[in-house]
Each structure stands twice: as C-alpha cells, then as structure tokens.
Motif scaffolding. Structure first.
Motif, PDB file in Angstrom:
ATOM      1  N   PRO A 104       0.833  -1.206   0.000  1.00 37.16           N
ATOM      2  CA  PRO A 104       0.000   0.000   0.000  1.00 37.16           C
ATOM      3  C   PRO A 104       0.867   1.254   0.000  1.00 37.16           C
ATOM      4  N   ILE A 105       0.348   2.314  -0.594  1.00 35.04           N
ATOM      5  CA  ILE A 105       1.115   3.560  -0.730  1.00 35.04           C
ATOM      6  C   ILE A 105       0.604   4.604   0.252  1.00 35.04           C
ATOM      7  N   THR A 106       1.515   5.203   1.012  1.00 37.03           N
ATOM      8  CA  THR A 106       1.197   6.341   1.871  1.00 37.03           C
ATOM      9  C   THR A 106       2.027   7.521   1.384  1.00 37.03           C
ATOM     10  N   LEU A 107       1.353   8.526   0.861  1.00 35.07           N
ATOM     11  CA  LEU A 107       2.066   9.679   0.315  1.00 35.07           C
ATOM     12  C   LEU A 107       2.475  10.646   1.422  1.00 35.07           C
ATOM     13  N   ARG A 108       3.726  11.065   1.391  1.00 38.77           N
ATOM     14  CA  ARG A 108       4.227  12.101   2.297  1.00 38.77           C
ATOM     15  C   ARG A 108       4.579  13.311   1.436  1.00 38.77           C
ATOM     16  N   LYS A 109       3.598  14.178   1.248  1.00 41.39           N
ATOM     17  CA  LYS A 109       3.746  15.281   0.295  1.00 41.39           C
ATOM     18  C   LYS A 109       4.505  16.463   0.898  1.00 41.39           C
ATOM     19  N   GLU A 110       5.227  17.136   0.034  1.00 38.45           N
ATOM     20  CA  GLU A 110       5.952  18.353   0.400  1.00 38.45           C
ATOM     21  C   GLU A 110       6.119  19.205  -0.857  1.00 38.45           C
ATOM     22  N   TRP A 111       6.407  20.474  -0.642  1.00 38.49           N
ATOM     23  CA  TRP A 111       6.667  21.347  -1.790  1.00 38.49           C
ATOM     24  C   TRP A 111       8.124  21.162  -2.203  1.00 38.49           C
ATOM     25  N   ILE A 112       8.346  20.846  -3.472  1.00 38.67           N
ATOM     26  CA  ILE A 112       9.707  20.634  -3.968  1.00 38.67           C
ATOM     27  C   ILE A 112       9.807  21.117  -5.417  1.00 38.67           C
ATOM     28  N   MET A 113      10.951  21.680  -5.750  1.00 35.66           N
ATOM     29  CA  MET A 113      11.165  22.142  -7.124  1.00 35.66           C
ATOM     30  C   MET A 113      11.369  20.922  -8.031  1.00 35.66           C
ATOM     31  N   PRO A 114      10.680  20.864  -9.155  1.00 34.55           N
ATOM     32  CA  PRO A 114      10.849  19.710 -10.057  1.00 34.55           C
ATOM     33  C   PRO A 114      12.285  19.552 -10.549  1.00 34.55           C
ATOM     34  N   GLU A 115      12.977  20.702 -10.762  1.00 36.29           N
ATOM     35  CA  GLU A 115      14.376  20.632 -11.216  1.00 36.29           C
ATOM     36  C   GLU A 115      15.247  19.875 -10.215  1.00 36.29           C
ATOM     37  N   THR A 116      14.930  20.046  -8.904  1.00 35.36           N
ATOM     38  CA  THR A 116      15.709  19.364  -7.866  1.00 35.36           C
ATOM     39  C   THR A 116      15.595  17.854  -8.027  1.00 35.36           C
ATOM     40  N   MET A 117      14.362  17.368  -8.197  1.00 38.28           N
ATOM     41  CA  MET A 117      14.147  15.922  -8.364  1.00 38.28           C
ATOM     42  C   MET A 117      14.811  15.415  -9.637  1.00 38.28           C
ATOM     43  N   GLN A 143       8.337  26.874 -10.618  1.00 40.07           N
ATOM     44  CA  GLN A 143       7.293  26.696  -9.606  1.00 40.07           C
ATOM     45  C   GLN A 143       7.403  25.317  -8.969  1.00 40.07           C
ATOM     46  N   PRO A 144       7.255  25.244  -7.630  1.00 42.83           N
ATOM     47  CA  PRO A 144       7.370  23.946  -6.946  1.00 42.83           C
ATOM     48  C   PRO A 144       6.155  23.052  -7.175  1.00 42.83           C
ATOM     49  N   ILE A 145       6.346  21.752  -6.916  1.00 46.80           N
ATOM     50  CA  ILE A 145       5.283  20.750  -7.029  1.00 46.80           C
ATOM     51  C   ILE A 145       4.991  20.203  -5.630  1.00 46.80           C
ATOM     52  N   TYR A 146       3.703  20.035  -5.303  1.00 39.69           N
ATOM     53  CA  TYR A 146       3.305  19.447  -4.023  1.00 39.69           C
ATOM     54  C   TYR A 146       3.125  17.951  -4.231  1.00 39.69           C
ATOM     55  N   CYS A 147       4.098  17.169  -3.779  1.00 39.18           N
ATOM     56  CA  CYS A 147       4.086  15.733  -4.087  1.00 39.18           C
ATOM     57  C   CYS A 147       4.932  14.957  -3.093  1.00 39.18           C
ATOM     58  N   ASP A 148       4.898  13.634  -3.219  1.00 36.11           N
ATOM     59  CA  ASP A 148       5.824  12.774  -2.501  1.00 36.11           C
ATOM     60  C   ASP A 148       7.065  12.652  -3.380  1.00 36.11           C
ATOM     61  N   SER A 149       8.126  13.322  -2.993  1.00 37.05           N
ATOM     62  CA  SER A 149       9.311  13.429  -3.848  1.00 37.05           C
ATOM     63  C   SER A 149       9.969  12.070  -4.103  1.00 37.05           C
ATOM     64  N   GLU A 150       9.905  11.158  -3.109  1.00 35.05           N
ATOM     65  CA  GLU A 150      10.525   9.837  -3.280  1.00 35.05           C
ATOM     66  C   GLU A 150       9.843   9.064  -4.405  1.00 35.05           C
ATOM     67  N   TYR A 151       8.511   9.031  -4.384  1.00 34.78           N
ATOM     68  CA  TYR A 151       7.772   8.289  -5.397  1.00 34.78           C
ATOM     69  C   TYR A 151       7.909   8.942  -6.773  1.00 34.78           C
ATOM     70  N   LEU A 152       7.878  10.273  -6.798  1.00 38.33           N
ATOM     71  CA  LEU A 152       7.965  10.955  -8.096  1.00 38.33           C
ATOM     72  C   LEU A 152       9.358  10.813  -8.708  1.00 38.33           C
ATOM     73  N   ARG A 153      10.386  10.793  -7.859  1.00 34.22           N
ATOM     74  CA  ARG A 153      11.745  10.550  -8.363  1.00 34.22           C
ATOM     75  C   ARG A 153      11.838   9.179  -9.023  1.00 34.22           C
ATOM     76  N   LEU A 154      11.193   8.172  -8.409  1.00 30.08           N
ATOM     77  CA  LEU A 154      11.188   6.832  -8.993  1.00 30.08           C
ATOM     78  C   LEU A 154      10.505   6.825 -10.358  1.00 30.08           C
ATOM     79  N   CYS A 155       9.412   7.590 -10.470  1.00 26.91           N
ATOM     80  CA  CYS A 155       8.707   7.700 -11.764  1.00 26.91           C
ATOM     81  C   CYS A 155       9.623   8.304 -12.822  1.00 26.91           C
TER      82      CYS A 155
END
Length: 245
Positions: A104-117, A143-155
């Motif tokens: 199961p997925i539990t999202l831990r969202k934060e504001w992060i710049m997409p360029e950083t990821m 502009q930053p993205i509100y997301c779970d940076s770990e999961y989005l980095r994997l994507c």
C-alpha cells in the motif's frame, strides 16, 4: 409511518447500500491487487532464475581459477566479477519493483522544485547515459510541485531509463516541466526507436514490455504512483521518431 418515517427509512437504506458498495469496491481493489501479484510471480521467478544460474556458474569458474597457482587472465576475471555485480543489481531491482507494486502507498507530500528531483535522478543515472545521448532539461517557470518526492523521483527514473534504452547509439532526451490548468506536468521525450500503436496501448500494463530484457514493471509502477497523486500519465510515440511520456 408518515412521510418523515419513509424519508428516514429511505435515507438509512441509502447509507447502508453506500457502505456495502464501498466495502465491495475495497474487496475488488484487493482482489485486483492480488491478481496482479499472482500474474507477476511467475514472471519474477523466470527473470530471477537466469541471473542466478549465471551467478552460480561464474562463481564456480572463479573458484577454479583462484585454486590455480598462477592467474594469467586477471582482466577476464575482473570482467566476470563486474558482470556478477550487474546481475545482482538486476535481481535486486526486480524484487524492489515487485514489492513496490504490491504494498500500500502512503504519500508524504511536500513542496519541492521539479528541477531538484530531475537533477537528482540525472546524477544517479549519469553512468547509464551513453556518450552519444544528449540530455536537456527545460523547466522555465520555477514553480514547486506538491508531491511525494521519493515516489515521483522513482517515476522520473523509470521514464529516463526507458528513454535511454530506446536510443541505440546517438540521440536526444528532453525532460521538461511546467504548469497548465492548475496541474504540474513533467515530460520525458526521446528520439529513440518509438513504439507502435498496438504496443502503446499496453505499455502501462504489468508484465508487458517492449524491451528485449525486462518484465514491464517500471511503467505500471509509475502509473500507480502518479494516479495516487490524483494525476495521470500519457504516452505519445511514433515508430522511428521517438516517444514522449
């Protein structure tokens, strides 16, 4: 037995049916998840068996050479050891992706710049980017993205690796990001071999892969992560020209 009583009974029936529907949907979701895991198990077993056979034979070969008084072809043994490490990494990646698909997925969202990821992904993948591949980053709005940076980095990593593998010798990969209609978007485009319309309709299905090696988990996992965020992933491709995700 008046109109208010009828209304109350109707309301209670509606609440009860809604609860039953939610319970049924939850059961269907779990059944679907178990079905996917069951479907993938045979593929995982098959994919792991080949590297394990290679590891077993290679270790036997190295043991024989070490027992010799003199080892003349050290370079060959070094290459063999490097291949062993690659096969171990391959098995680890298969198991890692398989576990991600089932849990199961539990999202831990934060504001992060997409360029950083994206830059973090590029740094990790730098050794896998061939000399003939030019990678460009286009993120103008800042502009930053509100997301779970770990999961989005994997994507992003999955999409980048697909793009790298689609380019045989020379080519270009463009990673772009921005905002449109209130949604953040990231795209990964390559000038690789492209995907046919028939294959394009199946690329997000688990256990389907257009690559010679692999079991097709990367895009299925990425799709799940993105949908958990309330987003969507779309693929556009043309054979011989390239693909955009």
């Amino acid at each position: 037995k008046d109109e208010i009583g009828i209304l109350i009974r109707s309301y209670n029936d509606m609440v009860e049916k809604l609860a039953e529907r939610m319970e049924l949907e939850e059961k269907l979701k779990k059944t679907e998840q178990l079905s996917i895991i069951g479907q993938l198990s045979s593929g995982i077993a098959h994919e792991i068996r080949n590297p394990l056979n290679f590891l077993s034979l290679s270790i036997g070969h190295i043991k024989e050479r070490i027992l010799e008084e003199k080892i003349h072809d050290k370079e060959d043994l070094e290459k063999l050891l490097n291949d062993l490490i690659k096969e171990i990494h391959k098995i680890n990646e298969l198991i890692h992706n398989f576990l991600f698909l089932g849990k199961p997925i539990t999202l831990r969202k934060e504001w992060i710049m997409p360029e950083t990821m994206i830059n973090e992904v590029l740094y990790i993948a730098k050794d896998k980017i061939g000399e003939g591949i030019d990678v460009k980053l286009s993120c103008g709005d800042g502009q930053p993205i509100y997301c779970d940076s770990e999961y989005l980095r994997l994507c992003i990593m999955n999409l980048l690796m697909n793009a790298i593998q689609a380019i045989e010798e020379k080519g270009e990969i463009v990673i772009a990001c921005g905002k449109e209609d209130g949604f953040s978007h990231i795209s990964v485009s390559d000038t690789g071999s492209g995907i046919s319309d028939e294959e394009l309709a199946k690329v997000f299905e688990p256990y389907y892969s257009t690559k010679k090696f692999g079991i097709g988990l990367g895009l299925a996992i990425s799709k799940r992560f993105i949908e958990e965020h309330g987003g969507s992933i779309v693929a556009k491709s043309e054979v011989g020209k390239g693909t955009t995700m």
